[in-house]
Design a protein around this motif. Structure first.
Motif, short mmCIF file in Angstrom:
data_model
loop_
_atom_site.label_atom_id
_atom_site.label_comp_id
_atom_site.label_asym_id
_atom_site.label_seq_id
_atom_site.Cartn_x
_atom_site.Cartn_y
_atom_site.Cartn_z
N PHE A 1 -70.44 17.47 26.15
CA PHE A 1 -70.57 16.11 26.68
C PHE A 1 -69.89 15.11 25.75
O PHE A 1 -69.17 14.21 26.20
N LEU A 2 -70.11 15.25 24.45
CA LEU A 2 -69.56 14.30 23.48
C LEU A 2 -68.04 14.37 23.39
O LEU A 2 -67.39 13.38 23.04
N THR A 3 -67.48 15.52 23.68
CA THR A 3 -66.02 15.69 23.53
C THR A 3 -65.28 15.78 24.86
O THR A 3 -64.07 15.99 24.88
N ALA A 4 -65.99 15.61 25.98
CA ALA A 4 -65.38 15.82 27.30
C ALA A 4 -64.16 14.94 27.54
O ALA A 4 -63.11 15.41 28.00
N GLU A 5 -64.28 13.66 27.23
CA GLU A 5 -63.17 12.74 27.49
C GLU A 5 -61.97 13.07 26.61
O GLU A 5 -60.82 13.02 27.08
N HIS A 6 -62.22 13.42 25.38
CA HIS A 6 -61.12 13.79 24.48
C HIS A 6 -60.41 15.03 24.99
O HIS A 6 -59.16 15.09 25.01
N ARG A 7 -61.18 16.03 25.40
CA ARG A 7 -60.55 17.27 25.87
C ARG A 7 -59.74 17.04 27.14
O ARG A 7 -58.66 17.63 27.31
N ALA A 8 -60.23 16.17 28.02
CA ALA A 8 -59.48 15.86 29.24
C ALA A 8 -58.18 15.14 28.90
O ALA A 8 -57.13 15.42 29.49
N ARG A 9 -58.25 14.21 27.96
CA ARG A 9 -57.03 13.49 27.56
C ARG A 9 -56.04 14.43 26.89
O ARG A 9 -54.82 14.33 27.11
N LYS A 10 -56.54 15.32 26.07
CA LYS A 10 -55.64 16.25 25.39
C LYS A 10 -54.93 17.14 26.41
O LYS A 10 -53.73 17.42 26.28
N ALA A 11 -55.66 17.59 27.42
CA ALA A 11 -55.06 18.42 28.46
C ALA A 11 -53.98 17.66 29.22
O ALA A 11 -52.97 18.23 29.66
N ALA A 12 -54.19 16.34 29.36
CA ALA A 12 -53.22 15.49 30.06
C ALA A 12 -52.18 14.91 29.10
O ALA A 12 -51.33 14.12 29.53
N ARG A 13 -52.26 15.25 27.82
CA ARG A 13 -51.36 14.76 26.78
C ARG A 13 -51.38 13.23 26.70
O ARG A 13 -50.34 12.58 26.57
N GLU A 14 -52.58 12.69 26.75
CA GLU A 14 -52.77 11.25 26.64
C GLU A 14 -53.37 10.92 25.28
O GLU A 14 -54.21 11.67 24.76
N ARG A 15 -52.99 9.79 24.72
CA ARG A 15 -53.51 9.34 23.44
C ARG A 15 -54.55 8.25 23.66
O ARG A 15 -54.59 7.59 24.69
N HIS A 16 -55.41 8.07 22.65
CA HIS A 16 -56.46 7.05 22.72
C HIS A 16 -56.60 6.43 21.33
O HIS A 16 -56.99 7.11 20.37
N ALA A 17 -56.27 5.15 21.22
CA ALA A 17 -56.23 4.49 19.91
C ALA A 17 -57.57 4.43 19.21
O ALA A 17 -57.63 4.32 17.99
N ILE A 18 -58.65 4.50 19.97
CA ILE A 18 -59.99 4.40 19.36
C ILE A 18 -60.50 5.80 18.98
O ILE A 18 -60.79 6.08 17.82
N ASP A 19 -60.58 6.69 19.97
CA ASP A 19 -61.26 7.97 19.76
C ASP A 19 -60.43 9.02 19.03
O ASP A 19 -60.99 9.91 18.39
N ASP A 20 -59.12 8.94 19.11
CA ASP A 20 -58.30 9.99 18.49
C ASP A 20 -58.50 10.08 16.98
O ASP A 20 -58.30 11.13 16.37
N PHE A 21 -58.93 8.97 16.38
CA PHE A 21 -59.18 8.95 14.93
C PHE A 21 -60.16 10.05 14.53
O PHE A 21 -60.01 10.70 13.49
N LEU A 22 -61.17 10.28 15.36
CA LEU A 22 -62.19 11.27 15.03
C LEU A 22 -61.63 12.68 14.96
O LEU A 22 -62.15 13.53 14.23
N TYR A 23 -60.57 12.91 15.72
CA TYR A 23 -60.00 14.24 15.80
C TYR A 23 -58.76 14.38 14.90
O TYR A 23 -58.54 15.45 14.31
N ASP A 24 -57.99 13.31 14.78
CA ASP A 24 -56.79 13.37 13.95
C ASP A 24 -57.12 13.23 12.47
O ASP A 24 -56.73 14.05 11.65
N TYR A 25 -57.84 12.18 12.12
CA TYR A 25 -58.14 11.90 10.71
C TYR A 25 -59.14 12.92 10.15
O TYR A 25 -58.94 13.44 9.06
N TYR A 26 -60.20 13.19 10.91
CA TYR A 26 -61.22 14.11 10.42
C TYR A 26 -60.92 15.57 10.75
O TYR A 26 -61.64 16.46 10.29
#
Length: 297
Positions: A22-47
């Motif tokens: 549930f916590l990662t659903a939106e990120h996984r959907a965006r990744k599958a669609a190759r979409e970036r997100h200026a707010i949430d991507d930090f959690l996955y890119d930086y960390y």
């Protein structure tokens, strides 16, 4: 050693996986669609957060998992786990320490030092402004709410007091000398403090580095806190988040400062509870004692 029957640990594992998904659903959907997100991507890119790792449930230090009538805990195939003669599986603290002792000592020292200090709440999130000060190229493809000149003026009208090295190291060259402090990796233990949003978000980083020693519930609590803080971090930044439907926390105004500090204090309290639980995990690893917080039982 607490021992969990198969029916209990299997239920905890399923609930953990559902919460992580549930916590990662939106990120996984965006990744599958190759979409970036200026707010949430930090959690996955930086960390370096990986949803597949986040959804893997661990019982934590001091808890063993009994085998079921037709199956054994999958953990027996995972690194840093041991299986006893009866088939029960538990985290092998000694093996983990053999590989990660230096990290555990550092995390324990850093988190204990942070917890010993009062929270400073007068920074107003200006680190994000200092990261774009007098610089035309920015990290995010978003417009600045006040444009470059207006953003620079906000920085120059405030006193910057950033205590966190991993924020300070991204200051623009012209902003470095404006900071009252000069954080380094070497003085991180002396400067990090509980009011800092990034020090609070880092609970997720330290939980990740402690890996299977951390009970699953605590790991997800730390990730969820980091996710919530990241939103404020960006709302209080100079960026225009209207394309994401997010209002600004205008820290350049008295009202915005008041909102920022109120939310900062709330996050500091949440982080304090999680930090105490992580300290207990470190202590359990280093002292051979069991932490007071269990994996949802």
């Amino acid at each position: 050693m607490t021992s969990l029957p198969a029916s209990i640990w299997a239920s905890l594992s399923r609930a953990h996986e559902e919460r992580a998904d549930f916590l990662t659903a939106e990120h996984r959907a965006r990744k599958a669609a190759r979409e970036r997100h200026a707010i949430d991507d930090f959690l996955y890119d930086y960390y370096g957060t990986r949803p597949s790792v986040l959804r893997r449930w661990h019982p934590g230090v001091g808890t063993s998992l009994k085998p079921g009538p037709n199956s054994s805990p999958p953990h027996q195939q995972w690194r840093w786990y041991a299986t006893d003669a009866d088939g029960a599986v538990s985290f092998h603290a000694a093996a983990f320490l053999a590989d990660r002792a230096d990290s555990v000592h550092f995390i324990h020292r850093l988190l204990s030092s942070i917890a010993s200090r009062p929270a400073f709440t007068g920074c107003f999130g200006l680190h994000e402004w200092a990261m774009v000060y007098r610089q035309r190229g920015h990290r995010h493809p978003l417009p600045l709410r006040h444009g470059q000149e207006g953003t620079d003026a906000v920085v120059e009208a405030h006193q910057i007091r950033c205590t966190h090295f991993d924020a300070f190291r991204f200051f623009t060259p012209d902003a470095v000398s404006l900071n009252r402090l000069q954080p380094t990796r070497a003085n991180q233990v002396e400067l990090d403090q509980p009011g800092c949003l990034h020090a609070a978000m880092d609970c997720h980083k330290w939980a990740t580095k402690l890996g299977p020693a951390v009970p699953g519930e605590l790991a997800l609590d730390c990730f969820e806190l980091a996710r919530d803080i990241r939103l404020l971090d960006m709302q209080a930044s100079p960026y225009d988040l209207s394309s994401y439907g997010q209002p600004a926390v205008a820290i350049e105004t008295p009202e915005g400062k008041a909102e920022y500090v109120a939310r900062q204090r709330e996050f500091s309290q949440r982080a304090g509870h999680l930090r105490a639980r992580l300290i207990a995990v470190c202590a359990a690893l280093l002292e051979g004692a069991e932490p007071s917080t269990r994996a949802g039982v």
